[in-house]
Design a protein around this motif. Structure first.
Motif, PDB file in Angstrom:
ATOM      1  N   VAL A 193       0.866  -1.183   0.000  1.00 56.45           N
ATOM      2  CA  VAL A 193       0.000   0.000   0.000  1.00 56.45           C
ATOM      3  C   VAL A 193       0.901   1.230   0.000  1.00 56.45           C
ATOM      4  CG1 VAL A 193      -1.813   1.274   1.211  1.00 56.45           C
ATOM      5  CG2 VAL A 193      -1.773  -1.240   1.304  1.00 56.45           C
ATOM      6  N   VAL A 194       0.662   2.117  -0.958  1.00 59.92           N
ATOM      7  CA  VAL A 194       1.413   3.370  -1.058  1.00 59.92           C
ATOM      8  C   VAL A 194       0.418   4.515  -0.954  1.00 59.92           C
ATOM      9  CG1 VAL A 194       2.851   4.810  -2.540  1.00 59.92           C
ATOM     10  CG2 VAL A 194       3.195   2.330  -2.502  1.00 59.92           C
ATOM     11  N   ILE A 195       0.721   5.482  -0.107  1.00 59.83           N
ATOM     12  CA  ILE A 195      -0.125   6.669   0.049  1.00 59.83           C
ATOM     13  C   ILE A 195       0.651   7.871  -0.472  1.00 59.83           C
ATOM     14  CG2 ILE A 195      -1.328   8.190   1.668  1.00 59.83           C
ATOM     15  CD1 ILE A 195      -1.579   5.740   3.540  1.00 59.83           C
ATOM     16  N   ASP A 196       0.073   8.538  -1.458  1.00 60.25           N
ATOM     17  CA  ASP A 196       0.634   9.791  -1.969  1.00 60.25           C
ATOM     18  C   ASP A 196      -0.212  10.941  -1.457  1.00 60.25           C
ATOM     19  OD1 ASP A 196       2.737   8.819  -3.486  1.00 60.25           O
ATOM     20  OD2 ASP A 196       1.533   8.646  -5.304  1.00 60.25           O
ATOM     21  N   GLU A 197       0.438  11.924  -0.838  1.00 62.48           N
ATOM     22  CA  GLU A 197      -0.250  13.127  -0.410  1.00 62.48           C
ATOM     23  C   GLU A 197       0.032  14.216  -1.436  1.00 62.48           C
ATOM     24  OE1 GLU A 197      -0.567  13.769   4.061  1.00 62.48           O
ATOM     25  OE2 GLU A 197       1.337  12.696   3.821  1.00 62.48           O
ATOM     26  N   VAL A 198      -1.018  14.706  -2.056  1.00 61.47           N
ATOM     27  CA  VAL A 198      -0.905  15.682  -3.126  1.00 61.47           C
ATOM     28  C   VAL A 198      -1.270  17.066  -2.583  1.00 61.47           C
ATOM     29  CG1 VAL A 198      -1.750  16.308  -5.425  1.00 61.47           C
ATOM     30  CG2 VAL A 198      -1.552  13.895  -4.790  1.00 61.47           C
ATOM     31  N   PRO A 199      -0.421  18.069  -2.804  1.00 62.94           N
ATOM     32  CA  PRO A 199      -0.782  19.426  -2.386  1.00 62.94           C
ATOM     33  C   PRO A 199      -2.085  19.861  -3.054  1.00 62.94           C
ATOM     34  CG  PRO A 199       1.537  19.337  -3.021  1.00 62.94           C
ATOM     35  CD  PRO A 199       0.917  18.033  -3.424  1.00 62.94           C
ATOM     36  N   THR A 200      -2.889  20.606  -2.319  1.00 60.82           N
ATOM     37  CA  THR A 200      -4.196  21.007  -2.863  1.00 60.82           C
ATOM     38  C   THR A 200      -4.071  21.894  -4.105  1.00 60.82           C
ATOM     39  OG1 THR A 200      -4.345  22.833  -1.275  1.00 60.82           O
ATOM     40  CG2 THR A 200      -5.422  20.747  -0.668  1.00 60.82           C
ATOM     41  N   ASP A 201      -2.930  22.563  -4.287  1.00 63.41           N
ATOM     42  CA  ASP A 201      -2.714  23.325  -5.522  1.00 63.41           C
ATOM     43  C   ASP A 201      -2.603  22.402  -6.735  1.00 63.41           C
ATOM     44  OD1 ASP A 201      -2.718  25.766  -4.247  1.00 63.41           O
ATOM     45  OD2 ASP A 201      -0.543  26.061  -4.355  1.00 63.41           O
ATOM     46  N   ASN A 202      -2.249  21.154  -6.503  1.00 60.52           N
ATOM     47  CA  ASN A 202      -2.044  20.191  -7.587  1.00 60.52           C
ATOM     48  C   ASN A 202      -3.221  19.241  -7.767  1.00 60.52           C
ATOM     49  OD1 ASN A 202       0.477  21.327  -7.796  1.00 60.52           O
ATOM     50  ND2 ASN A 202       1.520  19.676  -6.749  1.00 60.52           N
ATOM     51  N   TRP A 203      -4.340  19.534  -7.141  1.00 56.64           N
ATOM     52  CA  TRP A 203      -5.527  18.670  -7.221  1.00 56.64           C
ATOM     53  C   TRP A 203      -6.692  19.549  -7.645  1.00 56.64           C
ATOM     54  CZ3 TRP A 203      -5.549  13.604  -4.651  1.00 56.64           C
ATOM     55  CH2 TRP A 203      -6.753  12.922  -4.757  1.00 56.64           C
ATOM     56  N   GLY A 204      -7.352  19.174  -8.702  1.00 57.42           N
ATOM     57  CA  GLY A 204      -8.470  19.963  -9.193  1.00 57.42           C
ATOM     58  C   GLY A 204      -9.765  19.180  -9.186  1.00 57.42           C
ATOM     59  N   ILE A 205     -10.840  19.894  -8.955  1.00 55.86           N
ATOM     60  CA  ILE A 205     -12.192  19.337  -9.055  1.00 55.86           C
ATOM     61  C   ILE A 205     -12.973  20.287  -9.948  1.00 55.86           C
ATOM     62  CG2 ILE A 205     -14.303  18.716  -7.828  1.00 55.86           C
ATOM     63  CD1 ILE A 205     -12.572  18.279  -5.321  1.00 55.86           C
ATOM     64  N   GLY A 206     -13.515  19.740 -11.007  1.00 54.08           N
ATOM     65  CA  GLY A 206     -14.179  20.615 -11.968  1.00 54.08           C
ATOM     66  C   GLY A 206     -13.143  21.505 -12.614  1.00 54.08           C
ATOM     67  N   PHE A 207     -13.322  22.786 -12.489  1.00 56.23           N
ATOM     68  CA  PHE A 207     -12.414  23.752 -13.107  1.00 56.23           C
ATOM     69  C   PHE A 207     -11.502  24.442 -12.090  1.00 56.23           C
ATOM     70  CE2 PHE A 207     -16.072  23.547 -15.981  1.00 56.23           C
ATOM     71  CZ  PHE A 207     -15.431  23.251 -17.178  1.00 56.23           C
ATOM     72  N   GLU A 208     -11.514  23.989 -10.826  1.00 61.44           N
ATOM     73  CA  GLU A 208     -10.800  24.719  -9.780  1.00 61.44           C
ATOM     74  C   GLU A 208      -9.800  23.859  -9.024  1.00 61.44           C
ATOM     75  OE1 GLU A 208     -12.653  27.863  -7.331  1.00 61.44           O
ATOM     76  OE2 GLU A 208     -14.491  26.799  -7.887  1.00 61.44           O
ATOM     77  N   GLN A 209      -8.795  24.537  -8.494  1.00 59.76           N
ATOM     78  CA  GLN A 209      -7.871  23.890  -7.571  1.00 59.76           C
ATOM     79  C   GLN A 209      -8.597  23.670  -6.248  1.00 59.76           C
ATOM     80  OE1 GLN A 209      -4.916  27.012  -7.695  1.00 59.76           O
ATOM     81  NE2 GLN A 209      -3.379  25.505  -8.329  1.00 59.76           N
ATOM     82  N   VAL A 210      -8.262  22.606  -5.578  1.00 58.88           N
ATOM     83  CA  VAL A 210      -8.860  22.333  -4.280  1.00 58.88           C
ATOM     84  C   VAL A 210      -8.527  23.452  -3.288  1.00 58.88           C
ATOM     85  CG1 VAL A 210      -8.829  20.749  -2.302  1.00 58.88           C
ATOM     86  CG2 VAL A 210      -9.019  19.852  -4.624  1.00 58.88           C
ATOM     87  N   THR A 211      -7.362  24.050  -3.419  1.00 58.45           N
ATOM     88  CA  THR A 211      -6.991  25.169  -2.538  1.00 58.45           C
ATOM     89  C   THR A 211      -8.048  26.261  -2.587  1.00 58.45           C
ATOM     90  OG1 THR A 211      -4.649  24.719  -2.918  1.00 58.45           O
ATOM     91  CG2 THR A 211      -5.198  26.865  -1.996  1.00 58.45           C
ATOM     92  N   ALA A 212      -8.461  26.649  -3.785  1.00 54.81           N
ATOM     93  CA  ALA A 212      -9.482  27.694  -3.947  1.00 54.81           C
ATOM     94  C   ALA A 212     -10.830  27.233  -3.406  1.00 54.81           C
ATOM     95  CB  ALA A 212      -9.605  28.084  -5.417  1.00 54.81           C
ATOM     96  N   LEU A 213     -11.173  25.988  -3.634  1.00 62.35           N
ATOM     97  CA  LEU A 213     -12.439  25.459  -3.118  1.00 62.35           C
ATOM     98  C   LEU A 213     -12.463  25.479  -1.601  1.00 62.35           C
ATOM     99  CD1 LEU A 213     -12.884  22.379  -5.480  1.00 62.35           C
ATOM    100  CD2 LEU A 213     -14.261  24.456  -5.479  1.00 62.35           C
ATOM    101  N   ARG A 214     -11.360  25.076  -0.978  1.00 60.91           N
ATOM    102  CA  ARG A 214     -11.292  25.060   0.491  1.00 60.91           C
ATOM    103  C   ARG A 214     -11.376  26.484   1.049  1.00 60.91           C
ATOM    104  NH1 ARG A 214     -12.126  20.398  -0.514  1.00 60.91           N
ATOM    105  NH2 ARG A 214     -10.891  18.617   0.135  1.00 60.91           N
ATOM    106  N   LEU A 215     -10.723  27.433   0.399  1.00 55.90           N
ATOM    107  CA  LEU A 215     -10.806  28.826   0.873  1.00 55.90           C
ATOM    108  C   LEU A 215     -12.233  29.353   0.796  1.00 55.90           C
ATOM    109  CD1 LEU A 215      -7.564  30.360  -0.696  1.00 55.90           C
ATOM    110  CD2 LEU A 215      -8.066  30.041   1.736  1.00 55.90           C
ATOM    111  N   ARG A 216     -12.920  29.027  -0.270  1.00 52.80           N
ATOM    112  CA  ARG A 216     -14.296  29.492  -0.429  1.00 52.80           C
ATOM    113  C   ARG A 216     -15.201  28.818   0.604  1.00 52.80           C
ATOM    114  NH1 ARG A 216     -14.726  28.890  -5.519  1.00 52.80           N
ATOM    115  NH2 ARG A 216     -15.906  26.973  -5.612  1.00 52.80           N
ATOM    116  N   GLN A 217     -14.979  27.559   0.900  1.00 51.68           N
ATOM    117  CA  GLN A 217     -15.782  26.844   1.884  1.00 51.68           C
ATOM    118  C   GLN A 217     -15.568  27.396   3.296  1.00 51.68           C
ATOM    119  OE1 GLN A 217     -14.520  22.790   1.333  1.00 51.68           O
ATOM    120  NE2 GLN A 217     -15.936  22.431  -0.363  1.00 51.68           N
ATOM    121  N   ALA A 218     -14.376  27.901   3.555  1.00 49.67           N
ATOM    122  CA  ALA A 218     -14.048  28.435   4.882  1.00 49.67           C
ATOM    123  C   ALA A 218     -14.700  29.784   5.148  1.00 49.67           C
ATOM    124  CB  ALA A 218     -12.547  28.552   5.039  1.00 49.67           C
ATOM    125  N   GLN A 219     -15.149  30.449   4.108  1.00 47.14           N
ATOM    126  CA  GLN A 219     -15.738  31.784   4.274  1.00 47.14           C
ATOM    127  C   GLN A 219     -17.176  31.725   4.697  1.00 47.14           C
ATOM    128  OE1 GLN A 219     -15.044  33.674   0.484  1.00 47.14           O
ATOM    129  NE2 GLN A 219     -12.889  33.940   0.910  1.00 47.14           N
TER     130      GLN A 219
END
Length: 68
Positions: A42-68
């Motif tokens: 079993v190998v676990i890769d942790e990907v920075p949220t800047d390098n992970w996208g959902i739809g048209f956005e980086q997860v970093t941006a999605l998390r910031l919007r959710q925090a507001q």
């Protein structure tokens, strides 16, 4: 010899949580396919949220919007 590759975002996952993922994924192979846990990898890769996208956005941006 199963090889399980888990990718998750790097958002504070603890060592205990990673151990649970490894244990659970290995147990699933044992239960479903009858595989030997001693040869299950079993190998676990942790990907920075800047390098992970959902739809048209980086997860970093999605998390910031959710925090507001």
């Amino acid at each position: 010899m199963p090889y399980i590759h888990i990718k998750i975002t790097d958002e504070g996952v603890t060592n205990a949580q990673k151990q649970s993922l490894i244990k659970g994924a290995t147990q699933l192979m044992v239960d479903v396919l009858g595989k030997n846990p001693q040869t299950t990898f079993v190998v676990i890769d942790e990907v920075p949220t800047d390098n992970w996208g959902i739809g048209f956005e980086q997860v970093t941006a999605l998390r910031l919007r959710q925090a507001q």
